[in-house]
Design an enzyme around this catalytic site. Structure first.
Site, PDB file in Angstrom:
ATOM      1  N   CYS A 382       0.833  -1.226   0.000  1.00 25.56           N
ATOM      2  CA  CYS A 382      -0.013  -0.061  -0.014  1.00 25.56           C
ATOM      3  C   CYS A 382       0.933   1.269  -0.022  1.00 25.56           C
ATOM      4  CB  CYS A 382      -0.948  -0.261   1.049  1.00 25.56           C
ATOM      5  SG  CYS A 382      -2.469   1.010   0.639  1.00 25.56           S
ATOM      6  N   HIS A 508      -3.735  -5.086   0.056  1.00 28.62           N
ATOM      7  CA  HIS A 508      -2.957  -5.705   1.315  1.00 28.62           C
ATOM      8  C   HIS A 508      -3.050  -7.145   1.386  1.00 28.62           C
ATOM      9  CE1 HIS A 508      -2.866  -1.878   3.945  1.00 28.62           C
ATOM     10  NE2 HIS A 508      -3.685  -1.385   2.873  1.00 28.62           N
ATOM     11  N   GLU A 510      -1.699  -9.321   3.505  1.00 27.81           N
ATOM     12  CA  GLU A 510      -1.456  -9.649   4.680  1.00 27.81           C
ATOM     13  C   GLU A 510      -2.795  -9.963   5.361  1.00 27.81           C
ATOM     14  OE1 GLU A 510      -0.935  -6.504   3.831  1.00 27.81           O
ATOM     15  OE2 GLU A 510      -1.781  -5.088   5.438  1.00 27.81           O
TER      16      GLU A 510
END
Ligand code: GLN
Length: 536
Positions: A382, A508, A510
């Site tokens: 990001c 994202h 993650e």
């Protein structure tokens, strides 16, 4: 009908209600039951999206774009299943709904009160999840600690639910602390006795006590807790400190938490929990054959919870690679010129973290320049990807004042700019570009190879984007836009040609890594770091 389990916390905060709820859910899921977990947060913010990471840790984002508590990340990582808007409810959201209804005239003539209106809305939020999917069990974690003023309406709603549904359909697990006093060489039960008393004052007798402790609790302690807290002795569950949170399901299995729950809820289930994949993961996690050092360059490094999902993604990806990942937090504000080499030269990979605002940006740019020039594996997420673009335009393409308008609103070269549909938005709170969007990857790219597919979908949380006015310039450079949103043409992934591993993503990754499906980009990044280390 679904059965309900509530998890309350006593004595102190940070006992790990989220982990216990997730571990129990995992065990029930491994017996073939359909389970979900919900979190009630007692603060007045409508969601945690407006909270600083220092206040509340990472803001987790769901597929459907809800900004939520980081515990939802644990639920997803343990269950390997997506959560949604309905899985996180705050006091702010409850009151907002009730007040909006009041303004619409829904309660016309009535005095709107905590009981029944707020408690009814809380109960509605519990049963809403059942409408979304046919769950066998809904676990609800009540944030905060019993005794807090803020938690009272939730506990009252819980009392009412138990009265309506009966205790065999609505179970209460109280998570508590059994401290060890080293001077007395004893585990102490008194704080738990008090917190159960506190719970009793709200009309709730817990069914199961889960006892966090540093040392094993003896038979005598179990009996004492059973007697004073009025629970069966086999409903006193030990939750001893674990080496990793991923051990907790197996520890709970050993303590028969799942069996006790099923018995109390009168659910017939003779299935042996299928935890094969889970145990294989633990085996790999605990027996690494290699080790890498990855720098996590960010500005919220004082607080590990601020990058929770990134830390956990490295645990999953490390296990997948049978590689221990040592994360070295590096504060971007501390990365001045001479510091950069000193801090990064021994790293096997560098991740530049997501973030907001101008603080620490120059350090991030310096870190990226260093890894780009020294062929150290780089992963930008990001803001990290946006910084990679800015650094490349400035230092390689010679656009000296290239910047993100988030950092320099007056720049003449806004290579990162506010998204078109963000320009008219002034309100904060749920207004970013949030949730899952599609992306098409270029065949042959690093990311394409990692995913093994060209069509992916990932979660987002941002206001700024790569400015497509610079797309031709980007395309003709070595920093290739290899991932594009097929609907709005937004640049989602950039990769540097000629560099062993230099990847930036607007989304994202993650947020989608779980124990049973580690994220492909984290897996490939850890592998690249390990290859780099071998080549050194
Ligand atoms: N601040 C940047 C934006 O809003 C990046 C956000 C992030 O890293 N999550 O676009």
């Amino acid at each position: 009908m679904a059965k309900y389990i509530f998890v309350t916390g006593g004595v102190t905060s940070s006992l790990g209600k989220g982990i216990i709820a997730s571990a129990l859910a995992k065990l029930l899921q491994s017996r073939g039951l359909k389970v979900t977990i919900q979190k009630f947060d007692p603060y007045i913010n409508v969601d945690p999206g407006t909270l600083n990471p220092y206040e509340h840790g990472e803001c987790y984002v769901t597929e459907d774009g809800a900004e939520t508590d980081l515990d939802l990340g644990h639920y997803e990582r343990f269950l390997n299943a997506a959560t949604s808007q309905g899985n996180n409810v705050t006091t702010g959201r409850i009151y907002q709904t009730v007040i909006n209804k009041e303004r619409e005239g829904a309660y016309l003539g009535k005095t709107v009160q905590i009981i029944p209106h707020i408690t009814d809305e809380i109960k509605r939020r519990v049963s809403l999840l059942k409408e979304e999917e046919d769950y066998d069990i809904i676990i609800t974690e009540i944030g905060g600690t019993v005794g807090d003023i803020e938690s009272l309406p939730y506990l009252e709603a819980l009392r009412q639910m138990r009265r309506e549904y009966g205790r065999e359909n609505c179970l209460v697990i109280h998570l508590t602390l059994i401290p060890y006093l080293s001077a007395a060489k004893e585990l102490k039960t008194k704080p738990t006795q008090h917190s159960v008393k506190e719970l009793l004052q709200t009309g709730i007798q817990p069914d199961i006590l889960v006892c966090r402790c540093e040392r094993p609790i003896t038979k005598e302690i179990r009996e004492k807790l059973s007697l004073f807290c009025n629970v069966d002795v086999n409903s006193v569950i030990e939750a001893i400190d674990a080496e990793t949170i991923y051990d907790v399901p197996l520890l709970m299995l050993k303590e028969k938490l799942d069996k006790t729950v099923l018995k109390k809820l009168k659910i017939k289930n003779k299935v042996t929990p299928d935890l094969v994949a889970w145990k294989e993961f633990l085996g790999r996690l605990k027996n690494p054959t290699r080790e890498v050092k990855i720098a996590l360059v960010g500005k919220y490094n004082e607080l590990q919870d601020a990058y929770k999902s990134i830390h956990e993604s490295f645990v999953h990806a490390g296990a997948e690679n049978e590689c221990k990942v040592i994360i070295v937090p590096i504060h971007s504000e501390a990365l001045q010129n001479s510091e950069v080499e000193k801090s990064l030269k021994n790293m096997d990979g560098v991740l530049v973290a997501p973030g907001f605002g101008e603080r620490g940006i120059e350090g991030k740019l310096e870190a990226i320049r260093y890894v780009r020039e020294n062929n150290i594996p780089f992963f930008g997420i990001c803001l990290g990807m946006q910084c990679a673009v800015v650094e490349y335009f400035r230092n390689v393409l010679g656009v000296k004042d290239a910047a993100s308008t988030e950092v320099n609103p007056k720049t003449k070269s806004p290579v990162i700019d506010l998204m078109m549909d963000q320009k008219s938005i002034s309100k904060k709170g749920g207004t970013m570009r949030l949730g899952a969007y599609k992306c098409k990857l270029q065949r042959g790219s690093l990311s394409y190879k990692a995913y093994g597919s060209a069509d992916i979908s990932e979660r987002h949380r941002h206001r700024y984007e790569f400015n497509n006015a610079y797309l031709d310039q980007l395309k003709s450079s070595d920093l290739k836009p290899v991932g594009i949103n097929p609907d709005n043409k937004l640049v989602e992934v950039v990769e540097l040609k000629g560099h062993p591993y230099f990847l930036g993503v607007q989304y994202h990754p993650e947020l989608k890594s779980t124990v049973e499906s580690p994220h492909p980009l984290f897996v490939s990044f850890v592998k690249a770091a390990s290859d780099y280390k071998m080549s050194k």
